[in-house]
Design a protein around this motif. Structure first.
Motif, short mmCIF file in Angstrom:
data_model
loop_
_atom_site.label_atom_id
_atom_site.label_comp_id
_atom_site.label_asym_id
_atom_site.label_seq_id
_atom_site.Cartn_x
_atom_site.Cartn_y
_atom_site.Cartn_z
N THR A 1 30.45 45.78 57.58
CA THR A 1 31.13 46.21 56.36
C THR A 1 31.05 45.09 55.32
O THR A 1 30.79 43.93 55.65
CB THR A 1 32.62 46.53 56.62
N VAL A 2 31.28 45.46 54.08
CA VAL A 2 31.44 44.50 52.99
C VAL A 2 32.53 45.02 52.06
O VAL A 2 32.54 46.20 51.71
CB VAL A 2 30.12 44.27 52.23
N ASP A 3 33.48 44.14 51.73
CA ASP A 3 34.57 44.48 50.82
C ASP A 3 34.26 43.89 49.44
O ASP A 3 33.98 42.69 49.32
CB ASP A 3 35.90 43.92 51.33
N MET A 4 34.33 44.73 48.43
CA MET A 4 34.05 44.30 47.06
C MET A 4 35.34 44.31 46.25
O MET A 4 36.07 45.29 46.24
CB MET A 4 33.01 45.23 46.42
N SER A 5 35.62 43.22 45.56
CA SER A 5 36.86 43.11 44.81
C SER A 5 36.66 42.15 43.64
O SER A 5 35.61 41.51 43.51
CB SER A 5 38.00 42.62 45.71
N MET A 6 37.68 42.06 42.80
CA MET A 6 37.70 41.12 41.67
C MET A 6 39.07 40.48 41.61
O MET A 6 39.87 40.75 40.71
CB MET A 6 37.37 41.84 40.36
N PRO A 7 39.41 39.62 42.59
CA PRO A 7 40.76 39.05 42.64
C PRO A 7 41.08 38.23 41.40
O PRO A 7 40.26 37.44 40.92
CB PRO A 7 40.71 38.17 43.91
N GLY A 8 42.27 38.44 40.89
CA GLY A 8 42.72 37.69 39.72
C GLY A 8 42.32 38.29 38.39
O GLY A 8 42.82 37.85 37.34
N TYR A 9 41.43 39.28 38.38
CA TYR A 9 40.95 39.83 37.12
C TYR A 9 42.08 40.51 36.35
O TYR A 9 42.25 40.29 35.14
CB TYR A 9 39.82 40.82 37.39
N ILE A 10 42.85 41.35 37.04
CA ILE A 10 43.93 42.07 36.37
C ILE A 10 45.03 41.10 35.95
O ILE A 10 45.60 41.22 34.85
CB ILE A 10 44.49 43.16 37.29
N ALA A 11 45.34 40.12 36.78
CA ALA A 11 46.36 39.13 36.41
C ALA A 11 45.98 38.40 35.13
O ALA A 11 46.82 38.19 34.24
CB ALA A 11 46.56 38.13 37.56
N ASN A 12 44.71 38.03 35.00
CA ASN A 12 44.25 37.37 33.78
C ASN A 12 44.30 38.31 32.58
O ASN A 12 44.65 37.90 31.46
CB ASN A 12 42.82 36.85 33.97
N ALA A 13 43.98 39.60 32.81
CA ALA A 13 44.02 40.56 31.71
C ALA A 13 45.45 40.79 31.23
O ALA A 13 45.71 40.85 30.03
CB ALA A 13 43.40 41.88 32.16
N LEU A 14 46.38 40.91 32.17
CA LEU A 14 47.78 41.10 31.79
C LEU A 14 48.31 39.90 31.04
O LEU A 14 49.10 40.02 30.09
CB LEU A 14 48.63 41.38 33.03
N ASN A 15 47.89 38.71 31.45
CA ASN A 15 48.30 37.50 30.75
C ASN A 15 47.69 37.44 29.35
O ASN A 15 48.35 37.04 28.37
CB ASN A 15 47.90 36.26 31.55
N LYS A 16 46.44 37.88 29.24
CA LYS A 16 45.76 37.89 27.95
C LYS A 16 46.47 38.79 26.95
O LYS A 16 46.63 38.44 25.77
CB LYS A 16 44.31 38.35 28.13
N PHE A 17 46.93 39.96 27.42
CA PHE A 17 47.58 40.92 26.53
C PHE A 17 49.11 40.79 26.55
O PHE A 17 49.80 41.65 26.01
CB PHE A 17 47.17 42.33 26.91
N GLN A 18 49.60 39.73 27.20
CA GLN A 18 51.03 39.40 27.21
C GLN A 18 51.87 40.60 27.67
O GLN A 18 52.88 40.94 27.06
CB GLN A 18 51.47 38.93 25.82
N HIS A 19 51.41 41.20 28.76
CA HIS A 19 52.14 42.34 29.32
C HIS A 19 53.07 41.86 30.42
O HIS A 19 52.63 41.26 31.41
CB HIS A 19 51.16 43.37 29.88
N GLU A 20 54.35 42.11 30.26
CA GLU A 20 55.34 41.69 31.23
C GLU A 20 55.29 42.60 32.46
O GLU A 20 55.01 43.80 32.35
CB GLU A 20 56.74 41.72 30.63
#
Length: 288
Positions: free
Chosen positions: A71-90
């Motif tokens: 198997t292989v697991d594909m992900s983008m860890p931290g991507y959403i956290a960085n996006a939420l920080n970029k758009f200042q979403h609480e």
């Protein structure tokens, strides 16, 4: 040699090497480290390069290989956290488990009406710019890893030129969903790489009486006893992680759900042809 039909695919004439090239990022499939080293030495003689032998990073994706379980697991860890920080979403005070609001059906009605027109106030230029930035940021993540965002993003993208307060509320709803489920993972299982497509459609589900086509493309095993006519009682192939998810608003206004379903099959076959051609070029034994 460059691929005949698959852009960015190259193979060596004598060595067991296949290369996937996107801008300046290489993904290399090889048999025998000496062949991979030959490729590295050749490129390094002309350019300054870096290598990552485990193959865990490619195009911003993280690949977690399990060679024992195949198997292989594909992900983008931290991507959403960085996006939420970029758009200042609480972070939301309550978890949001749906990417868009639920449109409740009218039970008992013979005809389901389309959603009412959006008559809320238009967004200022700064609001439209923020809307477009959020859509652009989330779209790559949605296409690569988390396909559950595609429907909401498609609806928002269709309104981004004339966004309203209702559109801004839908964006906030989507960001809350992302904050609740920030790190999606797609798991792929080793298979015989037979392309399967599940097609569906939703009728009159979008504004202006539009319908949506959808499709789930995955690779699985070949049928044990292939037949010319589909057998509804046959065991379906094992499901797998999606290699492509189709989700689009159909431009024509359709007259029935049957037309929506037929149109969705057409769109999925169009996109599936490209994937099938790529598979044939990479798997010459499966070109029958």
């Amino acid at each position: 040699l460059p691929g005949k039909h698959a852009p960015g695919r190259f193979s060596h004439t004598a060595r067991p090497i296949i290369v996937s090239l996107v801008v300046d990022d290489f993904g290399v499939q090889y048999t025998g480290c000496e062949h991979a080293q030959h490729l590295i030495d050749t490129i390094a003689s002309l350019y300054s390069i870096t290598t990552e032998w485990p193959g865990t990073r490619y195009l911003g994706l993280t690949l977690d290989w399990d060679y024992e379980a195949h198997t292989v697991d594909m992900s983008m860890p931290g991507y959403i956290a960085n996006a939420l920080n970029k758009f200042q979403h609480e972070p939301p005070t309550r978890p949001q488990h749906a990417p868009h609001p639920f449109n409740a059906p009218t039970y008992g009605a013979k005809t389901q009406l389309t959603p009412p027109a959006d008559d809320s106030a238009l967004l200022p230029p700064a609001g439209l710019t923020r809307l477009q930035e959020i859509i652009g940021t989330l779209l790559y993540y949605a296409r690569a890893v988390d396909s559950t965002l595609l429907v909401a993003l498609g609806t928002l993208a269709s309104a981004q030129a004339n966004g309203t307060e209702a559109t801004a509320q839908a964006v906030t709803h989507l960001l809350k969903y992302c904050a609740t489920h920030p790190d999606a993972v797609v798991r792929f299982y080793a298979s015989e790489m037979c392309l399967n497509i599940h097609s569906d459609a939703s009728y009159l589900s979008e504004l202006k009486a539009k319908s949506r086509s959808s499709g789930f493309n995955f690779l699985s095993d070949f049928p044990k006893e292939p037949t010319k006519k589909p057998d509804p009682d046959a065991t379906p192939p094992p499901e797998n992680g999606a290699v492509h998810v189709h989700s689009a608003i159909m431009k024509p206004v359709l007259a029935s759900a049957a037309e929506a379903e037929t149109g969705s099959v057409f769109f999925n076959c169009q996109e599936g042809t490209t994937i099938r051609t790529t598979l044939h070029e990479n798997c010459p034994l499966h070109t029958s």
